[in-house]
Design a protein around this motif. Sequence first.
Motif, PDB file in Angstrom:
ATOM      1  N   ALA A   1     -26.490  -8.397 -67.070  1.00 38.78           N
ATOM      2  CA  ALA A   1     -27.531  -9.219 -66.454  1.00 38.78           C
ATOM      3  C   ALA A   1     -28.897  -8.775 -66.968  1.00 38.78           C
ATOM      4  O   ALA A   1     -29.052  -7.669 -67.496  1.00 38.78           O
ATOM      5  N   HIS A   2     -29.900  -9.636 -66.797  1.00 38.57           N
ATOM      6  CA  HIS A   2     -31.247  -9.326 -67.256  1.00 38.57           C
ATOM      7  C   HIS A   2     -31.988  -8.497 -66.203  1.00 38.57           C
ATOM      8  O   HIS A   2     -32.336  -9.004 -65.133  1.00 38.57           O
TER       9      HIS A   2
ATOM     10  N   LYS B   1     -24.717 -12.768 -60.278  1.00 40.49           N
ATOM     11  CA  LYS B   1     -25.466 -13.789 -61.011  1.00 40.49           C
ATOM     12  C   LYS B   1     -25.065 -15.176 -60.506  1.00 40.49           C
ATOM     13  O   LYS B   1     -23.871 -15.505 -60.481  1.00 40.49           O
TER      14      LYS B   1
ATOM     15  N   TYR C   1     -23.300 -19.962 -64.294  1.00 33.00           N
ATOM     16  CA  TYR C   1     -22.487 -18.872 -63.779  1.00 33.00           C
ATOM     17  C   TYR C   1     -21.521 -19.462 -62.766  1.00 33.00           C
ATOM     18  O   TYR C   1     -21.826 -20.464 -62.104  1.00 33.00           O
TER      19      TYR C   1
ATOM     20  N   PHE D   1     -29.339 -11.975 -59.187  1.00 30.60           N
ATOM     21  CA  PHE D   1     -30.141 -12.549 -60.258  1.00 30.60           C
ATOM     22  C   PHE D   1     -30.004 -14.059 -60.252  1.00 30.60           C
ATOM     23  O   PHE D   1     -28.896 -14.607 -60.212  1.00 30.60           O
TER      24      PHE D   1
ATOM     25  N   ASP E   1     -19.566 -14.155 -61.233  1.00 35.48           N
ATOM     26  CA  ASP E   1     -20.233 -13.555 -62.381  1.00 35.48           C
ATOM     27  C   ASP E   1     -21.071 -12.369 -61.911  1.00 35.48           C
ATOM     28  O   ASP E   1     -21.913 -12.508 -61.017  1.00 35.48           O
TER      29      ASP E   1
ATOM     30  N   PRO F   1     -27.568  -4.524 -64.904  1.00 33.98           N
ATOM     31  CA  PRO F   1     -28.839  -4.974 -65.484  1.00 33.98           C
ATOM     32  C   PRO F   1     -29.135  -4.257 -66.792  1.00 33.98           C
ATOM     33  O   PRO F   1     -28.834  -3.071 -66.947  1.00 33.98           O
TER      34      PRO F   1
END
Length: 428
Positions: free
Chosen positions: A312-313, A338, A345, A369, A395, A399
């Motif tokens: 994930a970001h 997510k 997702y 997220f 999902d 990070p």
Amino acid sequence: MDSNLNSSLLDFIQRSPTPFHATDNLRSPLLDAGFEELHEAERWQTVTGGRYFVTRNGSSLVAFTLGEQPPSEHGFRMAGAHTDSPCLHIKPQPVTVQQGYYQLGVEVYGGALLNPWFDRDLSIAGRVSYQDSSKKLGHVLVDFKQAVASIPSLAIHLDRDANKSRSINAQKHLPPILMQTDEEGSPPGFRKLLRDTVRKQHPRLDIEEVLEFELSLYDCQPPAQIGLNGDFLAAARLDNLLSCYIGLRALLDSDNSRSKLLVCNDHEEVGSTSACGADGPFLKSVLQRLCSDSESMARCIDRSWMVSVDNAHGIHPNYADKHDGNHGPLLNHGPVIKTNASQRYATNSETAALFRLLCERAGVPVQSFVVRSDMACGSTIGPVTASNIGVRTLDAGVPTFAMHSIRELAGSQDTEYLYKALKEFFVY
């Protein structure tokens, strides 16, 4: 936190420069743990309590255990990840000579950040198909290991706006330099160079001629745990070899009372549409062979859960405005759920609630997220798998900074958080 988990993860990434190597390095610990390798062309004889795995194309793998109850009664706990990462693939007829420099033509695989590929010590790895002296076909993995190439930047003196705006033409600007040569008209053939390298690495191999290859460039800089307090893991291919390896460890370390499965697909970064990708028939084929008929298959799927584990970001301190303020995951604060309303997702309230429950049971923090409403959202194998086989899917992932760069950054504590959550999932 378990330092051995991180060190073994980084070692796995170092030994896995391509999906072929990653899959081969997933096979070894499965065999060591007593898993039996199955082959798709053969009849399967599986038993209750058995542990098995199967590969396809040498770049995708499904490993599973059969619990005390049939899959139709209790379903599978499934975790999914992908073996591929954005990179530069070498073209079939790659050699060019410009100004006396021997170069290789490349094409971009996946959504790669291209700037970080410049000025790196690069090597070559992948799969080689060859004929032997008996004119029989063979395949072998190759890894040059040492730095053999570089893509030099253009000096700022010749591009004064490089720090303001830099445009990269993949055809013209990315071919790496391997050596100098005076043979402008007939430079050394790449297949011959490749054959010589394979012979050095596999001296007992009968290789007469290289027929084809699937090779890519990779950064020689080894993975490392960095930061003043060792807070971070810096490596290539964290997306998504981190999830492959942590998923494998969780599978191996959880008890075998329940049926569980790990799928690691190739080609996620280019849409998953291939025989060994998540949008192909690989996983569904395995499940159909484990269920006696369509009725059992339907019952199995309805009783199963899938966690699509992909990075994930993390919220970047220098670019915090690129995130929704209420959904900015922090490194070392646990795995991320997510979600996306457009189904980029596969998470829904049911699967997200299950994961939150599992994290609570495992003593693991959990984050959320959602991409900004004015930005496009990426995707994973989650929606593809859910739509192909109908399984309830979540999902989630750790990070990460610099996703799709040649070198990414993750939190050193999040690996154990993810491991504990997946281990709890496999026995739930």
